[in-house]
Design an enzyme around this catalytic site. Structure first.
Site, PDB file in Angstrom:
ATOM      1  N   ASP A 233       0.851  -1.193   0.000  1.00  0.00           N
ATOM      2  CA  ASP A 233       0.000   0.000   0.000  1.00  0.00           C
ATOM      3  C   ASP A 233       0.894   1.253   0.000  1.00  0.00           C
ATOM      4  OD1 ASP A 233      -2.324   1.523   0.178  1.00  0.00           O
ATOM      5  OD2 ASP A 233      -2.520   1.294   2.351  1.00  0.00           O
TER       6      ASP A 233
ATOM      7  N   GLU B 231       2.822   5.100  -3.905  1.00  0.00           N
ATOM      8  CA  GLU B 231       2.832   6.033  -5.060  1.00  0.00           C
ATOM      9  C   GLU B 231       4.159   6.799  -5.156  1.00  0.00           C
ATOM     10  OE1 GLU B 231       0.295   5.636  -2.842  1.00  0.00           O
ATOM     11  OE2 GLU B 231      -0.791   4.380  -4.265  1.00  0.00           O
TER      12      GLU B 231
ATOM     13  N   ASP C  50      -8.996   3.355  -2.938  1.00  0.00           N
ATOM     14  CA  ASP C  50     -10.095   3.713  -2.030  1.00  0.00           C
ATOM     15  C   ASP C  50     -11.333   4.194  -2.778  1.00  0.00           C
ATOM     16  OD1 ASP C  50      -8.213   3.070  -0.193  1.00  0.00           O
ATOM     17  OD2 ASP C  50      -7.796   5.126   0.431  1.00  0.00           O
TER      18      ASP C  50
HETATM   19  O1  MIG Z   1      -4.023   5.927   4.705  1.00  0.00           O
HETATM   20  O2  MIG Z   1      -3.927   0.658   5.555  1.00  0.00           O
HETATM   21  O3  MIG Z   1      -5.963   2.068   0.137  1.00  0.00           O
HETATM   22  O4  MIG Z   1      -7.002  -0.171   1.451  1.00  0.00           O
HETATM   23  O5  MIG Z   1      -7.129  -0.079   4.245  1.00  0.00           O
HETATM   24  C1  MIG Z   1      -4.815   4.831   4.375  1.00  0.00           C
HETATM   25  C2  MIG Z   1      -5.090   1.410   5.682  1.00  0.00           C
HETATM   26  C3  MIG Z   1      -3.974   3.621   4.221  1.00  0.00           C
HETATM   27  C4  MIG Z   1      -5.105   2.888   2.199  1.00  0.00           C
HETATM   28  C5  MIG Z   1      -5.527   1.685   1.422  1.00  0.00           C
HETATM   29  C6  MIG Z   1      -6.607   0.955   2.162  1.00  0.00           C
HETATM   30  C7  MIG Z   1      -6.097   0.551   3.531  1.00  0.00           C
HETATM   31  C8  MIG Z   1      -5.637   1.795   4.305  1.00  0.00           C
HETATM   32  N1  MIG Z   1      -4.623   2.505   3.531  1.00  0.00           N
END
Ligand code: MIG
Length: 771
Positions: free
Chosen positions: A387, A390, A458
Site C-alpha cells: 500500500d 505512489e 479507495d
Molecule cells: O491511509 O492501511 O488504500 O485499502 O485499508 C490509508 C489502511 C492507508 C489505504 C488503502 C486501504 C487501507 C488503508 N490505507
C-alpha cells in the site's frame, strides 16, 4: 521558453539493431521488436543508457529499410514506417499501405524546456481505449489525462490521476487499429482530441525521451499479446488467491481474525483469505507484530491454516525513524533510503510517524527488502499487500527534491510502486522456496503484471463507483493487468444492503474477489446484511467456487497470451458502436464466454446489449439473439449474466475453500450453438512453480456443432487432474437424448440441464462424444 520542432534529416546510419536518424534538436532511433512492433525513440540524450522498467525484450538485430529522395521506409512483414525527411515526421502503415497512426504534420514531436510532446493526426472516427486505471468512459475520445501516481483517497468518479500509470492506448479508426505505448515514467499527459477541438490528439511527458512503441496487429487480442510479450506476463497465481478474500481496516486482534474465519466455516460460506491491515504491526513499523494484540502470530496463522485460510498482511514503504528498529538501523547504515540532493535522508510522515523511504530502484535495496519478509513468512504469511507506494506521505505533495541516488523523484515516481512490488515478489518468492506468493499493489507502472495483482484503491460505497470500478478493471485488462479487483462494497461510506449484494454478485466475476472497508465503517462480512441477503451473498460466493476450474484456466490464458479475465466488449466486438455507448460500456466478458452486465442496486430490470451471436441467460437457459438490446429482469438474486452460444465452461461442485479436495466431479457445461468453439482446460497443483517444468494437466476441449461432436483432446503435461469423473451438462440440446462416448452409447438424464456422467480418470486418450 521556445518551442522546438524536429528539423530536416541530417544523416541516417544503421547501427547494430537500430536505425539512427540525426536532426536538430534530437535524434531518432528506430528499432524493430517483431513484425508487428516498431519502436521510435526520439532523444536529445543519445548517449544515455537505454533503460526501461517495463520492457523485457530485445530488438531484432537486423531489419530492412530503404532510402528514397524524400523519405525512408522501414518495413516488416506486417508494417511500414514511413519517415519523411523534411521535416522529420513518422507515419505508420500496414504492409498493404493503410495508414494506422501518424504525426500531426505541422508539429510532430516538440519540446518546451524538458517537456516533450508528440502531436498526432486524429482520425474523424477515431476511438481510444486503454491507459489502465483511468476514470471516464470506455472510449476515451474527448478526454484528457495525467499520469502521476497519487494516493487518491476519497476519489470521486471523475478524479484523475489515480494510483497507477499505464501510458499505453489503442486507437481504433477506419476499420483498423494500432497500439501505442509511450515508455516514460515522468509525469505524463494524454489528450484524445479533448482540448484541440478535435484537430489532433497528443501525448507527452515532463522529461525524458519521446520513446514509444507502435503495435500494428489487427485485433485487440493480438495487440495485447504483443504488448504483454514486450512487457511480460503474469505467472500463475496461487489458487487460494482466486477464492473469496475477506479484508478490513483492520481486524484489530488475532482473536478477531480467527473469529471471522471461523464464522465463514460455521456458516458454510466459502472463503480462502483473511487480511491483516496496518493495525497488526507494532506502532505501524513494517515487519513487526503488535505484541499485545498479535502476540503469537504463528499460533494465529497455524489456526487459520487448520481452517484452510491463508493470511495476507499489509506492508507500506515508510520505515519509521526510530533507533533500535531493525529496518531503520540497517537502512541508515547502508544508505538504503531516498535522499535530498545534499545527501540527507528524505523524511515524510505516514502511519508510523516520521519515516524514510527505501530506494527500491536499487538492486541491493530490493534484496534487503525481500529478505525482511522472513518476519512475516516465518509465522506463515503467504500474501503481501503493498500500500501507499505512489509513494504517499501526509500532505500528498512529496517535494521534487526527493531523489533516489542520482535520480530525481519526478523522473521515476510512476515506477516506485512497481519496484516495491518487484522487491516484494522476488523476495517472497525466494523465501517461500517454491511456493507462489500472492502480491497485491496499489501503485503500478507497465510491466507490474510480472510481479503483482492490483486493486483500484479507495473507492466509495455508491452505485456509480461500483460501475466505475468495473470500467477500471476492464481497462486495466487492456494494459496487461489480468489480476485485478476493487474493494467490494466500497471502501469509504456504508453500502446499503442492496448495494452490498449487487457488488458481491459482480465480485464473483472479478479476477480478485475481495471485500474490504475503511476503519470507521460498520462491518462488511457476508452475514452483516440480514438472513435474506446473506443467503444471496453466500450463493454468489458458492458460484465463484463452482466456476474456479473455468477461472483458473482463464488465468492460464492470461499467463500465456496476456488476454485478461475481465474483458471489455471492445476486445471481441471492436467495431460494434453499441459496446462504447455509456449505457452498455460497463458490460464485459468474464473469460471467453460469460457476459456480465453490471446493474445498479436500485434497479430490478436492466437493458443489456447482446453483441453478435446467440446468448443464453445463465439463470434460466433462455435464449436470445445477439445484436439487440434486451430488457431483462434483474432482481438482487440474479445479476444479468449471459452465456455465449457454443460456450464450454468447466465447473465443479461447491467447496468451502480451494484446499478442499471436493467430490472429484468436473462438470463440463456446454451451451448449444452453431459456431465451432474451443477451450483450453488447465489445472496444476495451484501452489508451486512445478508447472513450469511440465507438471500441469492441459486439455483442449472442442465443440463442433456441424459434426455434432464434442472432443476432449489428449491431455498434455505430467500432472494428474484432481477430477476423476466428468459430468457433461448440455444446455439447449433439446432433442438430444443419448450420446455415444468413444463408441459407447449413454442415455442422458434430464434435469435443468441434460447431464451425462462418465468416469474420466486415467483417460489419457482422446474422448469423442457424439450426439
Ligand atoms: O491511509 O492501511 O488504500 O485499502 O485499508 C490509508 C489502511 C492507508 C489505504 C488503502 C486501504 C487501507 C488503508 N490505507
Amino acid at each position: 521558453m521556445q518551442t522546438e520542432f524536429l528539423g530536416d534529416i541530417q544523416s541516417i546510419e544503421k547501427q547494430n539493431g537500430k536505425l539512427v536518424i540525426k536532426t536538430a534538436p534530437a535524434e531518432a532511433h528506430i528499432y524493430i521488436y517483431s513484425p508487428t512492433i516498431i519502436r521510435v525513440n526520439i532523444t536529445k540524450n543519445a548517449s544515455a543508457v537505454d533503460h526501461s522498467f517495463a520492457v523485457i525484450q530485445q530488438p531484432a538485430d537486423n531489419f530492412e529499410y530503404r532510402e528514397l529522395s524524400d523519405r525512408i521506409e522501414v518495413s516488416t512483414a506486417a508494417l511500414k514506417l514511413i519517415i519523411s525527411k523534411s521535416p522529420l515526421r513518422f507515419s505508420l502503415y500496414t504492409a498493404e499501405g493503410k495508414l494506422l497512426s501518424a504525426d500531426e504534420k505541422r508539429f510532430g514531436t516538440t519540446w518546451r524546456g524538458s517537456q516533450v510532446i508528440s502531436y498526432r493526426k486524429l482520425f474523424p472516427d477515431e476511438r481510444f481505449i486503454g491507459l489502465g486505471e483511468k476514470v471516464g468512459n470506455l472510449d476515451r475520445r474527448g478526454s484528457s489525462y495525467t499520469n502521476w501516481n497519487t494516493d487518491a483517497a476519497e476519489h470521486g468518479i471523475d478524479t484523475d490521476p489515480l494510483y497507477k500509470t499505464f501510458p499505453f492506448y489503442i486507437g481504433i479508426h477506419s476499420g483498423l487499429m494500432y497500439g501505442l505505448f509511450m515508455d516514460n515514467t515522468h509525469k505524463s499527459y494524454f489528450d484524445f482530441g479533448a482540448t484541440t477541438d478535435n484537430e489532433m490528439s497528443w501525448f507527452g511527458a515532463d522529461g525524458g525521451d519521446m520513446n514509444y512503441y507502435l503495435f500494428g496487429a489487427q485485433s485487440i487480442a493480438e495487440i495485447l499479446e504483443d504488448y504483454t510479450w514486450l512487457t511480460g506476463r503474469m505467472e500463475m497465481p496461487p489458487l487460494w488467491s482466486l477464492g473469496y478474500q475477506q479484508c478490513r481496516w483492520s481486524y484489530m486482534r488475532a482473536d478477531e481474525v480467527l473469529d471471522i474465519a471461523q464464522t465463514f466455516r460455521d456458516k458454510k460460506i466459502p472463503a480462502d483469505v483473511m487480511y491483516c491491515d496496518i493495525d497488526y504491526m507494532d506502532g505501524y513499523k513494517i515487519f513487526t507484530w503488535d505484541p499485545k494484540t498479535f502476540p503469537k502470530p504463528k499460533r494465529m496463522i497455524d489456526k487459520l491454516k487448520a481452517m484452510d485460510f491463508h493470511l495476507v498482511t499489509i506492508v507500506d514503504p515508510g520505515i519509521k525513524i526510530e533507533k533500535g528498529y531493525k529496518q531503520y538501523d540497517e537502512g541508515i547504515k547502508k544508505n538504503y533510503f531516498a535522499t535530498y540532493p545534499n545527501g540527507d535522508n528524505f523524511i515524510g510522515e505516514v502511519w508510523p510517524g516520521r519515516c524514510h523511504f527505501p530506494d527500491f530502484f536499487r538492486q541491493d535495496v530490493r534484496e534487503w527488502w525481500g529478505t525482511a519478509f522472513k518476519a512475516l513468512t516465518n509465522p506463515g504469511v503467504e500474501g503481501f499487500w503493498n500500500d501507499m507506494n505512489e509513494p504517499a506521505a501526509w500532505g500528498q505533495n512529496i517535494p521534487s527534491l526527493m531523489q533516489f541516488g542520482d535520480i530525481p523523484m519526478p523522473e521515476v515516481r510512476n515506477a516506485y510502486g512497481m519496484q516495491m512490488a518487484r522487491a516484494t515478489y522476488d523476495g517472497a518468492k525466494k523465501i517461500l522456496k517454491g511456493k507462489r506468493p500472492f502480491v497485491l499493489t496499489r501503485a503500478a507502472y507497465c510491466g507490474t503484471q510480472r510481479y503483482s495483482s492490483v486493486w483500484t484503491g479507495d473507492n466509495s460505497a455508491y452505485d456509480a463507483h461500483m460501475l466505475l470500478g468495473q470500467r477500471l478493471v476492464n481497462s486495466l485488462g487492456l494494459t496487461g493487468m489480468a489480476f485485478t479487483g476493487v474493494d467490494i462494497g466500497g471502501f469509504s461510506g456504508d453500502p446499503t444492503p442492496e448495494l452490498m449484494v449487487r457488488w458481491n454478485s459482480l465480485g464473483a466475476y472479478t479476477p480478485m474477489f475481495r471485500n474490504h472497508a475503511r476503519i470507521d465503517t460498520p462491518h462488511r462480512e457476508p452475514w452483516r446484511w440480514g438472513a435474506k441477503n446473506e443467503a444471496i451473498i453466500k450463493k454468489d460466493i458458492e458460484h465463484r467456487y463452482q466456476l474456479l476450474p473455468y477461472i483458473y484456466s482463464g488465468f492460464y490464458t492470461a499467463s500465456q497470451t496476456g488476454l485478461p479475465l475481465s474483458r471489455t466488449l471492445a476486445i471481441d466486438y471492436t467495431f460494434d458502436d453499441n459496446v462504447y455507448k455509456t449505457k452498455y460500456q460497463n458490460q464485459f466478458l468474464f473469460g471467453d464466454s460469460i457476459l456480465v452486465a453490471p446493474v445498479i442496486s436500485t434497479e430490478t430490470k436492466a437493458d443489456v446489449y447482446l453483441p453478435k451471436g446467440e446468448w443464453y441467460r445463465l439463470s434460466s437457459d433462455k435464449q436470445f439473439d445477439g445484436e439487440q438490446v434486451v430488457n431483462v429482469p434483474a432482481p438482487l438474486t440474479d445479476l444479468p449474466v449471459f452465456i455465449k452460444a457454443s460456450a464450454i465452461i468447466p465447473m465443479q461442485s461447491i467447496i468451502q475453500s480451494t484446499a478442499e479436495a471436493g467430490d472429484g466431479i468436473l462438470q463440463l457445461h456446454i451451451w448449444n450453438g452453431t459456431q465451432a468453439n474451443g477451450f483450453i482446460y488447465y489445472e496444476d497443483d495451484g501452489s508451486t512453480y512445478d508447472y513450469q517444468n511440465g507438471q500441469y494437466y492441459k486439455r483442449a476441449i472442442r465443440f463442433y456443432p456441424a459434426q455434432k461432436l464434442i472432443n476432449l483432446d489428449i491431455p498434455e503435461g505430467t500432472f494428474n487432474s484432481k477430477f476423476t469423473q466428468l459430468n457433461l451438462m448440455l444446455h439447449g440440446f433439446d432433442n438430444v437424448n443419448s450420446l455415444t462416448i468413444n463408441n459407447t452409447e449413454v442415455k442422458l438424464n434430464t434435469r435443468s440441464a441434460k447431464t451425462s456422467s462418465f468416469v474420466f480418470n486415467n483417460i489419457k486418450d482422446e474422448i469423442n462424444i457424439r450426439y
